[in-house]
Every structure is written in structure tokens, then in C-alpha cells.
Design an enzyme around this catalytic site. Structure first.
Site, short mmCIF file in Angstrom:
data_model
loop_
_atom_site.label_atom_id
_atom_site.label_comp_id
_atom_site.label_asym_id
_atom_site.label_seq_id
_atom_site.Cartn_x
_atom_site.Cartn_y
_atom_site.Cartn_z
CG ASP A 61 42.52 31.06 40.91
OD1 ASP A 61 43.33 31.59 41.70
OD2 ASP A 61 41.49 30.48 41.30
C1 NOJ Z 1 43.22 30.82 44.52
C2 NOJ Z 1 41.74 31.09 44.59
O1 NOJ Z 1 41.05 30.20 43.74
C3 NOJ Z 1 41.39 32.52 44.24
O2 NOJ Z 1 40.03 32.72 44.48
C4 NOJ Z 1 42.23 33.49 45.00
O3 NOJ Z 1 41.87 34.81 44.68
C5 NOJ Z 1 43.70 33.23 44.67
N1 NOJ Z 1 44.04 31.87 45.06
C6 NOJ Z 1 44.63 34.21 45.39
O4 NOJ Z 1 44.67 33.95 46.73
#
Ligand code: NOJ
Length: 760
Positions: free
Chosen positions: A289
Site C-alpha cells: 500500500d
Molecule cells: C491507500 C489506500 O489504502 C489504497 O487502498 C489505495 O489503493 C492507495 N492509497 C492508492 O491510492
């Protein structure tokens, strides 16, 4: 089926091309392939197709100057992937920089949060799950994939398959709710929708289920906080949707932010390598993430960024999603110091390059800008979104058959959310077109036509978050404060309007920036003055239809007693208002069902239907002295315009051996006066065994339409997949010798029952 076997390109061809590329790469180039950067290029709705920030005006802290840094890294050939680029011209420009920037001419993969549509916005994921219709879910993500691929996106960071049992957690809106069986079916349907038979084929993208694993169980419902799950919960509840997504061929998985049982998920070798790759045979690539590798240091896990990169790589993370200062930039150092293994680095690079080869990027890295425009304008996409919104709505209550509405007459439409183009789309959308978005007010006006009088009053001003959302930096995201709003006069106007109308349609819920990532709440009440508005309208004596716009259950105790009709419309998307009008006027019948137990009050959460039985089971509803401990609406609840009766639940055998299958059948009749949609549900309960099992567990469902008087007999097989469970004492999957009670009906409180025996 793995991505491997699905690909149109043979394994041998992929391996040969990957070998040729990797042979000449330096360690720094390899680390670059494993690095993904944000690049902001969000066309603002005021400037459709434009709004390139080029990084210079990149939104928010941590992103300042991002564009320049990224372009420099592209020019050095040290970028494997970019996220947040959605303009095809921009994608082509950056792709050219990437290809020309590295000696090997390796293109970048473009990834994005394609959560519930790109230009055509579908209902939010929790709503799609409420359709209990894998076909509509698959078609929705196929449309999203087609639009995404057309603008140059190769990879969707979706679906979110995290089980969510605590509605304080804002990301409940992104998943399929509380149940692992429904969650697994919804996960697989979404992966099929994104990828089709081959993510490399036209109009398809790689699907990246997330966040592996357990993220939905954040302590106190507070986003990003630690997760502590028992062995039984992990295997029986939280992992099954991921397993289903892997079995459906997902090409990517995203790791989770938080600590799982004391170890950060993004540095967790057991989770990422032993379970995901080892036990499950996942053959795709893993991405962290955003900033999660970097954060291994802030967790107090890694000593510094070099250590963080080495440990994420060692745990099995192929690619780092970086907001800035990537830990993977330190991999050359880590390898030189003997902290990381070059063979492990190569294995990761191979998986990333293999994804690029399979997506056809080496042969066609650029996107056709004219075709993009055509695809985005396809009216079939809007039709699919309208159908999805119709099928997602859940009719919670309909006293005296107030719905469907009779055609003519006067209608008061009330509440600020009733005419908000941005809010009806829900969170996690960036590339929407507000001009083509249909609000509830628009939808009712269009449908009611000439004979009817439709008048609107917001009644109150929009509520605001106490702490702003990180998404408020995007245009149109935070609810606008209306200019010169006279609270007393506006409330009076709404009440008068209701008084003068035959029916009042009141739209209440949460503004879309109150739900989603970093949107946890400590309460579940309707924000702001909405309950007071509802009470004032109901006091006029005009019949009220309450439409709830939400991604989590809200405290509706008052409404559930005083408002005759309540329809949960969620955030229904681009065509939301049109679909809502179709439902209100009975052009289609609602048939969605709740994918979570709807609590009465926040003090009950987490509240699940599939709890185990313990001391004083007869008092399950009186665990608190000040409030019933049962849900306001049970998991699986939802009404239609028909009325359904279940009878003749039978089993084809009353005794099986472990490993065999028994088939349950049940007959459903529409005894109502109108056609309607129903989702028949099958639950089991294991009476005794080598562990305690839940009082009810969903093990089958089917959605169908019945005309008045029509009957249908449905079959539900119960085999090893349904009857086994993870036994924490044995640390293995078991099927006990036991008696199984089977229940069939229209929700998790179904009473029709039969039983069979499993012999050892
Ligand atoms: C953080 C989020 O937790 C995730 O779900 C997302 O895909 C990424 N940011 C990218 O935006």
C-alpha cells in the site's frame, strides 16, 4: 485457474522476453522496476479532460514537487509503475519519457484506484455487494476496466475484499460487508469483471485485490490502527475473499498498512510468502500500500529505510508504492551490505516484467487517444450503471405499501443530498463528469413528467466533518457551504412544501467525504441537523419516503418507527437519480439485501449475525440492559414489491459421510400482488463438533424475479467447501462428524429448517 494459465501469451514466450530484459540490468535498474510513484494528473470537473497538475500544483502535503521528482526518475529509467495518471495524452507523454529514459526501453505500468467506475460511476462497492448479484457486479467492473484501459490504465487497485464488521471504519463502503461467503463470491465476480479471461486482452486490466490481510478489523474502527485476529477469525472470516480472488486469477495483490497480530502486514513473511505464494500458489505480483514499505520504520519494525526495503523484499513485496523517498531506492545498498538477496530481487523483477509482457506493453506501450474518447462516451456504460443502481438498492421498510408511488400528484423532495451531483457518486472517484450525473431530484423530475408537481427544498445546510478529509484537496470533494443560507427560513420552507404535497421524499445520509479511507467515525447518527429535519417533515402528516445515502449503517431507530418507507440507495453513481426514480415509481422492483447486520446504535458494534452461541443463548437479545442487542435490520434483510413465502425445505439425503455433498431444495412463492425480486439465502449451523461454530453461516444464495403467484424451486448444494472450517485447535481445515441444521429464507433470521447428519 492462475493468471499464468489464462494468459494469451505462452509461459515460454513470457519467460524468454523477461530473461532477455533482466540479463543486462543493473541492481539500481532492477530496484527502479520495483518502484511505483504517484503522479497527479486529475482532470478537474471544471476543466473536463484538462487539469494536468504536472506535479507542480500536486495536491496535498507529501506530494509537493512530486511530478518533477518522478519525471527525473523516469528519465533515469528508475520507475516501474505510476499511479494516478488518467489522461491518455499525459499517459503517452510519461510513457515516452519512461521508454526513452531507460537503456532497455521498458515501459511503465499505469495503475489507478478504479474502485467503482472511471468516468461512468457505478454504485459504491458495498452497494454492489447488496445486489447479491455476481453477474451485475462482474458487468460493472468490466465497464470500469474498459474505460480504464481506454485511457491507458493497466491495473486497478481493486477490489477491496476486506471483511468489515465495524461500521465506524469508513472503508466498509469499499468492501462487501461482514460475511466471508458473500465476500468471496463478490471478490471473484469483480476479478472476473476486471480481467476477463486474460487481463492482457483489449478492454481488460489487472485486478489487485487488497489489503492483504485483516485491514477491516482495525481496533476501534480507527483506520490504519492495529489488527488483532484470532486464528479462527483469520482463516474462517478474513482470508476467504482473498483466497477466492486468487483462485479467480487476480494478477496482483496489495498489502495492508497495519500490524496484524503484532507484525506489520507489509513485512510479514508468513502472510505474504508462506500463505499467499506457498499454500495458495499465487503467481502474480505483490504491491505495498502507499508508503507502507517506508512506514515499516515508523511502525518501529525496521531500523531505517535500507532495513525497511530489505525486509519488505524478504517478506515478499515485489513493488513498493511510494509517495516519496522510496525504501526500494536503498535496495542496491541493502544488497551490497548483505541485508537483501539479489536472487530475491531478481524474482520480484521477473514477476513485474512478466506482468508487463502479459499486458502487451512491450509491443504496444501507447494508448489511442481518439478511441479513449469514444469508449468513455459509450451509452451502454450508463445503461449498465443504471441497472446496477436499481439492483443495489435495499428496501428496508414499506409500511402500508407506500411504495411504489402512484404516478401523478405533488411530490416534495427534501434534503441537501437530494440535489448534490458530487455526493450521489460516493467516495473514491476522480474522473467523473458532473454534467451527466443524475441527482435524485433530477431523476424524480424526469420520471414524474408533466402531470406531477415536483418541488425541492434542502431544508438544512450540509453537515461538515470535524476534521477535514485528505480527499478534500480534490475539486468538489468537501460539501460546499451554501451562500446566504437562512436556517430558520429554509427549514420552514421545507416543512411547508411537505405539508402542501401528497408525498415527501426525504434524502438523508452522509456526505461522501464522510465515508471511505481515513473516514472513520465514533458515532453512527445522521450528521448535522438531518434527524430534526426528518422529524419536522414527518410531523406534517404527509407520508414520507426516506432515501438513505450511505456506505455504512446509520442510527435509524427513530425513522424505523416513524417513517413508513425507507429505501437504502447507498451512493448509487452517475445514473443514481434515474435508478432511484425507476424504483420509486415501480418501473423496477427493489431486491437488494443488506450485506451487514444493521445495528441500532454504535455501542453494539461490532455486531454480526454469525456469532457463536454461549451462556444464556435465550438472552442473546438482552446482552445490554439499556438497549436490545439484536440488529435493527438483520444481515440479508431487504423487501421488494412482491411478498415471498418459503416452503418445502428438503434435503436429498439425511446422512452423508465427510467429503460428500447433500443438496437442499426450497420452494419460494410470490404471494404478493406485484412482481418482485428476491434473494433466497441458505444458512447452516453445526450442532456439535471439535470447535464451537456460529449460530448461522451463509452457505448459498440466489437472486431471481417472480411474477405474482409464481413459484420457483431452488437447489443449494452443501459439499466439502461449505461444510469444512478452520479448526484453531487442529490448525487445519476439518469436517466434523455432527448434525447440521439448515435454514432457508429471505434473511439471516430465516426460520424454515431441516437437518442432516455427517458421519466420520
Ligand atoms: C491507500 C489506500 O489504502 C489504497 O487502498 C489505495 O489503493 C492507495 N492509497 C492508492 O491510492
Amino acid at each position: 485457474m492462475s493468471v499464468h494459465s489464462m494468459s494469451a501469451r505462452s509461459d515460454a514466450e513470457v519467460a524468454a522476453r523477461v530473461d532477455a530484459l533482466i540479463a543486462g540490468m543493473t541492481v539500481a535498474e532492477k530496484a527502479g522496476q520495483l518502484t511505483q510513484y504517484f503522479y497527479f494528473d486529475i482532470p478537474s470537473p471544471d476543466q473536463p479532460g484538462g487539469g494536468n497538475t504536472g506535479g507542480a500544483e500536486a495536491p496535498g502535503p507529501g506530494f509537493a514537487g512530486q511530478g518533477n521528482t518522478v519525471e527525473a526518475a523516469l528519465a533515469r529509467g528508475e520507475v516501474g509503475s505510476l499511479l494516478f495518471v488518467t489522461d491518455p495524452a499525459q499517459a503517452n507523454r510519461l510513457q515516452r519519457l519512461a521508454i526513452e529514459g531507460n537503456r532497455h526501453g521498458i515501459p511503465v505500468l499505469f495503475g489507478f484506484d478504479v474502485i467503482h467506475g472511471l468516468r461512468t460511476i457505478f454504485p459504491v462497492p458495498i452497494a454492489m455487494a447488496a445486489s447479491w448479484d455476481p453477474g451485475v457486479i462482474e458487468r460493472g467492473q468490466a465497464v470500469a476496466a474498459r474505460e480504464a484501459r481506454a485511457v491507458g490504465i493497466h491495473w486497478a487497485f481493486a477490489p477491496m475484499v476486506d471483511i468489515a464488521r465495524d461500521p465506524r471504519w469508513g472503508r466498509i463502503v469499499e468492501g462487501a460487508g461482514e460475511d466471508p461467503y458473500l465476500g468471496a463470491a463478490v471478490a471473484a465476480a469483480q476479478v472476473r469483471g476486471f480481467q476477463g479471461d486474460d487481463p492482457g486482452s483489449p478492454g481488460r486490466v489487472i485486478s489487485g485485490p487488497k489489503h492483504f490481510a485483516g485491514y477491516g478489523a482495525a481496533l476501534g474502527g480507527r483506520d490504519y490502527d492495529e489488527v488483532n485476529l484470532s486464528d479462527s477469525e483469520l482463516w474462517n472470516v478474513y482470508l476467504p475473499p482473498f483466497k477466492a480472488a486468487v483462485d479467480a486469477g487476480a494478477g496482483n495483490i496489495m498489502t495492508a498498512y497495519m500490524d496484524l497480530n503484532g507484525v506489520p502486514a507489509t513485512g510479514n513473511h508468513w502472510l505474504l510468502t508462506e500463505i499467499l505464494r506457498g499454500t495458495w500458489g499465487f503467481g502474480g505480483f505483490l504491491v505495498s500500500d502507499a508508503q507502507a514499505v517506508h512506514n515499516l520504520r515508523t511502525h518501529g519494525f525496521a531500523a531505517d529505510l535500507t532495513d525497511a526495503g530489505a525486509r519488505a523484499l524478504g517478506a515478499g513485496v515485489d513493488m513498493e508504492m511510494a509517495i516519496g523517498d522510496p525504501a526500494y531506492a536503498h535496495l542496491p545498498e541493502a544488497i551490497a551490505a548483505g541485508l537483501a538477496d539479489e536472487a530475491a530481487l531478481d524474482a520480484c523483477v521477473r514477476r513485474v516484467l512478466a506482468a508487463k509482457v502479459r499486458m502487451g506493453l512491450l509491443d504496444q506501450p501507447y494508448v489511442d487517444e481518439d478511441q479513449a474518447r469514444e469508449v468513455l462516451a459509450d451509452p451502454a456504460h450508463r445503461a449498465a450503471a443504471r441497472e446496477a443502481a436499481q439492483r443495489s438498492a435495499v428496501l428496508l421498510r414499506n409500511e402500508g405499501g407506500l411504495l411504489p408511488l402512484a404516478d401523478a400528484g405533488s411530490i416534495a423532495v427534501i434534503g441537501p443530498l437530494a440535489d448534490s451531483r458530487r455526493d450521489i457518486l460516493g467516495p473514491w472517484v476522480f474522473d467523473f463528469d458532473l454534467d451527466e450525473t443524475v441527482t435524485v431530484l433530477d431523476g424524480i423530475r424526469n420520471r414524474a413528467g408533466q402531470g406531477a408537481e415536483v418541488r425541492y427544498a434542502p431544508g438544512i445546510r450540509p453537515a461538515q466533518r470535524v476534521f477535514p478529509s485528505m480527499f478534500d484537496m480534490f475539486a468538489n470533494n468537501a460539501p460546499a457551504e451554501p451562500a446566504a443560507f437562512d436556517d430558520t427560513a429554509e427549514l420552514a420552507r421545507a416543512v411547508t412544501l411537505a405539508h402542501e404535497s401528497d408525498v415527501a421524499v426525504v434524502v438523508l445520509g452522509e456526505w461522501q467525504n464522510m465515508i471511505g479511507e481515513a473516514a472513520s467515525r465514533s458515532r453512527l447518527e445522521l450528521p448535522g441537523e438531518q434527524l430534526a429535519l426528518l422529524q419536522a417533515v414527518v410531523a406534517t402528516g404527509t407520508p414520507v419516503v426516506l432515501l438513505v445515502m450511505n456506505g455504512r449503517p446509520l442510527d435509524l431507530r427513530w425513522a424505523a418507527e416513524h417513517v413508513p418507507a425507507i429505501l437504502d440507495i447507498w451512493y448509487p453513481g452517475t445514473q443514481g437519480g434515474a435508478a432511484v426514480a425507476d424504483l420509486l415509481f415501480g418501473d423496477v422492483a427493489p431486491g437488494g439485501k443488506l450485506p451487514f447486520s444493521w445495528p441500532r446504535t454504535v455501542g453494539q458494534v461490532p455486531l454480526v449475525y454469525s456469532h457463536t452461541i454461549s451462556h444464556e443463548p435465550a438472552n442473546q437479545g438482552r446482552r445490554y440492559w439499556d438497549e436490545e442487542s439484536t440488529p435493527l435490520y438483520p444481515f440479508g434483510h431487504g423487501l421488494s414489491y412482491g411478498r415471498f413465502e418459503y416452503r418445502a425445505l428438503t434435503l436429498d439425503r439425511d446422512r452423508i459421510q465427510a467429503g460428500e455433498t447433500v443438496t437442499a431444495s426450497v420452494t419460494v412463492t410470490n404471494t404478493g400482488e406485484r412482481a418482485g425480486d428476491e434473494v433466497a439465502q441458505l444458512y447452516i449451523h453445526q450442532r456439535h463438533g471439535t470447535a464451537s461454530r456460529p449460530v448461522r453461516e451463509l452457505k448459498g444464495f440466489q437472486r431471481f424475479t417472480l411474477a405474482p403467484g409464481e413459484s420457483r424451486t431452488l437447489e443449494f448444494p452443501l459439499g466439502p467447501g461449505e461444510l469444512r472450517y478452520w479448526n484453531a485447535a487442529a490448525r487445519d481445515w476439518v469436517i466434523d462428524a455432527t448434525t447440521i441444521d439448515v435454514f432457508a429464507g429471505g434473511d439471516s433470521a430465516a426460520e424454515l429448517t431441516a437437518s442432516f447428519t455427517i458421519t466420520g
